[in-house]
Design a protein around this motif. Sequence first.
Motif, PDB file in Angstrom:
ATOM      1  N   LEU A  44       2.180  -4.214   3.649  1.00 58.18           N
ATOM      2  CA  LEU A  44       3.359  -3.357   3.706  1.00 58.18           C
ATOM      3  C   LEU A  44       2.878  -1.962   3.320  1.00 58.18           C
ATOM      4  CD1 LEU A  44       6.382  -2.780   4.019  1.00 58.18           C
ATOM      5  CD2 LEU A  44       6.678  -3.464   1.619  1.00 58.18           C
ATOM      6  N   ILE A  45       2.949  -1.021   4.277  1.00 58.01           N
ATOM      7  CA  ILE A  45       2.415   0.326   4.077  1.00 58.01           C
ATOM      8  C   ILE A  45       3.566   1.322   3.988  1.00 58.01           C
ATOM      9  CG2 ILE A  45       0.911   2.116   5.025  1.00 58.01           C
ATOM     10  CD1 ILE A  45      -0.525  -0.209   6.582  1.00 58.01           C
ATOM     11  N   VAL A  46       3.555   2.089   2.890  1.00 59.72           N
ATOM     12  CA  VAL A  46       4.634   3.042   2.621  1.00 59.72           C
ATOM     13  C   VAL A  46       4.022   4.415   2.355  1.00 59.72           C
ATOM     14  CG1 VAL A  46       6.544   3.597   1.061  1.00 59.72           C
ATOM     15  CG2 VAL A  46       6.073   1.207   1.636  1.00 59.72           C
ATOM     16  N   SER A  47       4.494   5.436   3.061  1.00 64.96           N
ATOM     17  CA  SER A  47       4.001   6.794   2.822  1.00 64.96           C
ATOM     18  C   SER A  47       4.438   7.263   1.432  1.00 64.96           C
ATOM     19  CB  SER A  47       4.516   7.751   3.902  1.00 64.96           C
ATOM     20  OG  SER A  47       5.927   7.827   3.864  1.00 64.96           O
ATOM     21  N   GLN A  48       3.543   7.986   0.753  1.00 66.28           N
ATOM     22  CA  GLN A  48       3.803   8.354  -0.639  1.00 66.28           C
ATOM     23  C   GLN A  48       3.135   9.690  -0.961  1.00 66.28           C
ATOM     24  OE1 GLN A  48       5.483   5.967  -2.886  1.00 66.28           O
ATOM     25  NE2 GLN A  48       5.746   7.881  -3.959  1.00 66.28           N
ATOM     26  N   PHE A  49       3.780  10.794  -0.554  1.00 66.10           N
ATOM     27  CA  PHE A  49       3.182  12.112  -0.763  1.00 66.10           C
ATOM     28  C   PHE A  49       3.028  12.446  -2.237  1.00 66.10           C
ATOM     29  CE2 PHE A  49       7.655  13.144  -0.978  1.00 66.10           C
ATOM     30  CZ  PHE A  49       7.725  14.187  -1.900  1.00 66.10           C
ATOM     31  N   THR A  50       3.780  11.783  -3.102  1.00 74.73           N
ATOM     32  CA  THR A  50       3.709  12.088  -4.535  1.00 74.73           C
ATOM     33  C   THR A  50       2.370  11.683  -5.153  1.00 74.73           C
ATOM     34  OG1 THR A  50       4.801  10.013  -5.136  1.00 74.73           O
ATOM     35  CG2 THR A  50       6.215  11.954  -4.823  1.00 74.73           C
ATOM     36  N   LEU A  51       1.527  10.957  -4.419  1.00 74.14           N
ATOM     37  CA  LEU A  51       0.199  10.628  -4.933  1.00 74.14           C
ATOM     38  C   LEU A  51      -0.677  11.870  -5.061  1.00 74.14           C
ATOM     39  CD1 LEU A  51      -0.620   7.283  -3.089  1.00 74.14           C
ATOM     40  CD2 LEU A  51       0.068   7.617  -5.465  1.00 74.14           C
ATOM     41  N   ILE A 111       0.851  -1.192   0.000  1.00 74.36           N
ATOM     42  CA  ILE A 111       0.000   0.000   0.000  1.00 74.36           C
ATOM     43  C   ILE A 111       0.887   1.242   0.000  1.00 74.36           C
ATOM     44  CG2 ILE A 111      -1.756   1.314   1.241  1.00 74.36           C
ATOM     45  CD1 ILE A 111      -2.611  -1.343   2.563  1.00 74.36           C
ATOM     46  N   LEU A 112       0.759   2.040  -1.070  1.00 74.05           N
ATOM     47  CA  LEU A 112       1.398   3.353  -1.122  1.00 74.05           C
ATOM     48  C   LEU A 112       0.326   4.347  -0.707  1.00 74.05           C
ATOM     49  CD1 LEU A 112       3.248   2.992  -4.553  1.00 74.05           C
ATOM     50  CD2 LEU A 112       4.096   2.431  -2.260  1.00 74.05           C
ATOM     51  N   LEU A 113       0.550   5.056   0.386  1.00 73.18           N
ATOM     52  CA  LEU A 113      -0.480   5.885   1.027  1.00 73.18           C
ATOM     53  C   LEU A 113      -0.142   7.365   0.937  1.00 73.18           C
ATOM     54  CD1 LEU A 113      -3.085   5.757   2.810  1.00 73.18           C
ATOM     55  CD2 LEU A 113      -1.532   5.830   4.784  1.00 73.18           C
ATOM     56  N   GLY A 114      -1.068   8.136   0.356  1.00 78.67           N
ATOM     57  CA  GLY A 114      -0.923   9.584   0.274  1.00 78.67           C
ATOM     58  C   GLY A 114      -1.989  10.267   1.107  1.00 78.67           C
ATOM     59  N   ILE A 115      -1.604  11.346   1.775  1.00 75.48           N
ATOM     60  CA  ILE A 115      -2.511  12.036   2.699  1.00 75.48           C
ATOM     61  C   ILE A 115      -2.628  13.502   2.299  1.00 75.48           C
ATOM     62  CG2 ILE A 115      -2.867  12.678   5.126  1.00 75.48           C
ATOM     63  CD1 ILE A 115      -1.191  10.071   5.760  1.00 75.48           C
ATOM     64  N   ALA A 116      -3.875  13.988   2.250  1.00 72.49           N
ATOM     65  CA  ALA A 116      -4.166  15.380   1.907  1.00 72.49           C
ATOM     66  C   ALA A 116      -4.342  16.208   3.180  1.00 72.49           C
ATOM     67  CB  ALA A 116      -5.435  15.446   1.057  1.00 72.49           C
ATOM     68  N   PRO A 117      -4.180  17.520   3.078  1.00 69.76           N
ATOM     69  CA  PRO A 117      -4.299  18.380   4.273  1.00 69.76           C
ATOM     70  C   PRO A 117      -5.644  18.276   4.982  1.00 69.76           C
ATOM     71  CG  PRO A 117      -3.359  19.612   2.454  1.00 69.76           C
ATOM     72  CD  PRO A 117      -3.797  18.288   1.894  1.00 69.76           C
ATOM     73  N   GLU A 118      -6.717  18.006   4.234  1.00 65.33           N
ATOM     74  CA  GLU A 118      -8.050  17.955   4.842  1.00 65.33           C
ATOM     75  C   GLU A 118      -8.420  16.580   5.390  1.00 65.33           C
ATOM     76  OE1 GLU A 118      -8.362  17.240   0.428  1.00 65.33           O
ATOM     77  OE2 GLU A 118      -7.404  18.780   1.633  1.00 65.33           O
ATOM     78  N   ASP A 119      -7.547  15.595   5.252  1.00 67.29           N
ATOM     79  CA  ASP A 119      -7.848  14.249   5.741  1.00 67.29           C
ATOM     80  C   ASP A 119      -7.890  14.212   7.269  1.00 67.29           C
ATOM     81  OD1 ASP A 119      -8.134  13.067   3.236  1.00 67.29           O
ATOM     82  OD2 ASP A 119      -6.011  12.583   3.091  1.00 67.29           O
TER      83      ASP A 119
END
Length: 147
Positions: free
Chosen positions: A74-81, A29-37
């Motif tokens: 396997l969870i990986v942070s991915q701001f590029t999403l 899992i490549l996980l991206g997070i937005a400011p409003e999440d």
Amino acid sequence: MRAVVTRVQEASVVIDGIVNGQIKQGFLILLGIAPEDTEKEVIKLADKICGTRVFEDENGKMNLNLETVGGELLIVSQFTLFADLKSRRPGFSAAAKPSIAIPLYEQFIKECQSKGFHVEHGEFGADMKVSSINDGPVTLLFDTDHL
């Protein structure tokens, strides 16, 4: 919140030459997070991903979920999403700042663990080398704005 989820036979993440996380069958899992999440998106996304039926049953149909096959995460942070691709050089202003993203990333990991899954992960903000053997391949895009 966005996630690119790949069904894998195995996956790993290496940081500074050291394996930080490694799984066998399951989801990368490549996980991206937005400011409003918020916590609401974390719960919704973890529930949706962990319950998705994309593993084959005895008839070769995608009918089994992660729990049924004993899968791992396997969870990986991915701001590029959250990249803005209007120009040739991506912009990342639509991605959450670390003060918002790190707690939600950690909460997403805990939420998946609370569902009984073995979870490995990367390190937020680190330069990571991610490897996987895709199974299928099956790759899905989840966006909490569309769930």
